[in-house]
Design a protein around this motif. Structure first.
Motif, mmCIF file in Angstrom:
data_model
loop_
_atom_site.group_PDB
_atom_site.id
_atom_site.type_symbol
_atom_site.label_atom_id
_atom_site.label_comp_id
_atom_site.label_asym_id
_atom_site.label_seq_id
_atom_site.Cartn_x
_atom_site.Cartn_y
_atom_site.Cartn_z
ATOM 1 N N THR A 302 4.939 3.696 1.472
ATOM 2 C CA THR A 302 4.430 3.543 2.913
ATOM 3 C C THR A 302 2.943 3.932 3.052
ATOM 4 O O THR A 302 3.162 5.322 3.183
ATOM 5 N N THR A 312 -0.957 -7.857 3.398
ATOM 6 C CA THR A 312 -0.495 -8.175 1.462
ATOM 7 C C THR A 312 -0.973 -7.853 0.511
ATOM 8 O O THR A 312 -0.015 -7.733 -0.685
ATOM 9 N N GLN A 315 -0.968 -4.174 0.190
ATOM 10 C CA GLN A 315 0.516 -4.195 0.057
ATOM 11 C C GLN A 315 0.754 -4.398 -1.593
ATOM 12 O O GLN A 315 0.848 -3.830 -2.709
ATOM 13 N N VAL A 391 6.881 -1.256 -1.963
ATOM 14 C CA VAL A 391 5.799 -0.544 -1.199
ATOM 15 C C VAL A 391 5.895 -1.487 0.202
ATOM 16 O O VAL A 391 6.304 -2.665 0.259
ATOM 17 N N THR A 392 5.556 -0.520 0.947
ATOM 18 C CA THR A 392 5.669 -0.990 2.907
ATOM 19 C C THR A 392 3.864 -0.827 3.635
ATOM 20 O O THR A 392 3.971 0.880 3.242
ATOM 21 N N ALA A 393 3.477 -1.240 3.566
ATOM 22 C CA ALA A 393 2.806 -1.523 4.146
ATOM 23 C C ALA A 393 2.612 -1.825 5.656
ATOM 24 O O ALA A 393 2.872 -2.984 5.883
#
Length: 394
Positions: A302, A312, A315, A391-393
């Protein structure tokens, strides 16, 4: 010639143009005038430099050819990309039948299609049975059509032939009374250029270093294995017997090879490696060849994106960076793609260091490995990671 020559320009006109362009860039407003002293000097330098470069390329080629002939150490040739299972539509006239039928369709060797202007051919004649059904609408109503598949090979070796995508319609270049359409089921793959001359000589140098003869250390055999075509790097374990791993075995070495992508070697590549090792190993030594052990690891990251950054894009960049760092092609290499040190612990800090170097990552919120913040112990020998990265962005 199986290798790519030294990348030196040998065309005198190209060299002269490069020199004149450089002068024009360095001196704003300057233009080349034929007969001017600086232009004449550039032309003479171009002629002489082209001759020197040509001589250097020729000398290097002769030297490398001598190495291959004298030592039997061959360069790695390029491979041709392959289009697998291309869908070919066969068409027969209305007179071919009165009800649905099956019939053999032959595609001759040399049958050619093109994708993006690049020609691919059928290497050898293919004959397959197609089920024909009648066209019921359109310009070809009443004709019979059937589907077969065939593999095509690129006209030349090289990675630039790895083109196309599933669903692409190829252009048919060979006139055929039967085949009317060709559609890709997958992109072309497997094309690689011949190794460069410098890469060939680098492999040869590593190979020479093992001639003790045959090498007596595990490191010698690992270095030797990496010179065999198909092997990108190898880990060698001294006194390790895979059938009795708990007991050190004298005069025994186990080699764990992988290819350029970090994958296991194909069976024929293992056989080739075994043959090469048997030809140089010291008498009385036992050499085993085994595949690496891969540990599945789920990596969750994260991150907070810097102000103005594209969420985007960041990420995707983080995922790509982590996947590359943990890939079988890179794990344990320490940044040297030819090296391999057994590394059996994946730490969250390892991942954090990679993530922190991705542009526009302002902060790391959390990193977990298999759902936990604890480090992961990898199974060996030849420990590699089969990573799934999320992956969290924001």
């Amino acid at each position: 010639m199986a290798w790519e020559p030294l990348p030196l320009p040998v065309d005198q006109d190209q060299i002269i143009t490069t020199i004149l362009t450089g002068i024009a860039t360095a001196i704003p407003g300057w233009v080349p005038i034929e007969g001017a002293p600086e232009v004449a000097l550039a032309e003479e330098i171009g002629v002489q430099l082209a001759a020197v470069n040509a001589a250097a390329v020729a000398a290097a080629n002769y030297a490398a050819a001598g190495v291959a002939a004298a030592f039997g150490f061959e360069p790695i040739e390029g491979t041709k990309a392959v289009l697998q299972d291309v869908t070919l539509t066969a068409q027969l006239p209305p007179s071919a039948g009165t009800a649905a039928f099956s019939r053999a369709v032959t595609v001759p060797a040399g049958f050619t299609i093109t994708i993006g202007g690049q020609p691919f051919i059928v290497p050898k004649q293919v004959t397959r049975v197609a089920a024909f059904t009648q066209v019921t609408a359109g310009d070809f109503t009443g004709y019979w059509r059937g589907i077969i598949t065939a593999d095509f090979a690129a006209y030349e070796a090289g990675d630039e032939w790895n083109i196309g995508a599933a669903g692409d319609v190829a252009s048919i270049q060979t006139v055929s009374p039967v085949i009317i359409a060709a559609t890709l089921t997958a992109p072309a793959s497997g094309g690689e250029g011949a190794e460069t001359l410098t890469a060939f000589l680098s492999r040869f140098t590593a190979w020479l270093a093992t001639l003790k003869p045959g090498g007596v250390r595990a490191a010698d055999l690992a270095a030797f294995a990496a010179t065999v075509p198909g092997v990108r790097r190898a880990l060698a374990l001294d006194r390790y017997d895979p059938e009795n791993p708990g007991t050190p075995a004298d005069r025994t070495v186990t080699i764990i090879p992988i290819d350029a992508a970090g994958g296991d070697l194909a069976s024929f590549e293992v056989d080739r490696l075994r043959t090469e090792i048997e030809s140089i190993r010291e008498v009385g030594f036992i050499v085993h060849i085994i595949d690496p052990v891969r540990t599945p690891v789920t990596v969750d990251v994260t991150v907070t994106v810097a102000v103005g950054g594209d969420v985007t894009a960041v990420q995707s960049a983080v995922a790509t960076a982590v996947e590359a760092a943990l890939s079988p092609a890179a794990w344990g290499s320490g940044g040297d793609p030819a090296a391999w040190a057994e590394t059996t612990t994946l730490r969250t800090l390892d991942v954090a260091l990679v993530v922190a170097n991705v542009p526009d990552v302002a902060a790391i919120g959390a990193i977990t490995l298999n759902g936990d913040t604890a480090d992961v112990t990898l199974t060996g020998p030849g420990a590699l990671i089969d990573a799934t990265v999320e992956v969290t962005a924001s």
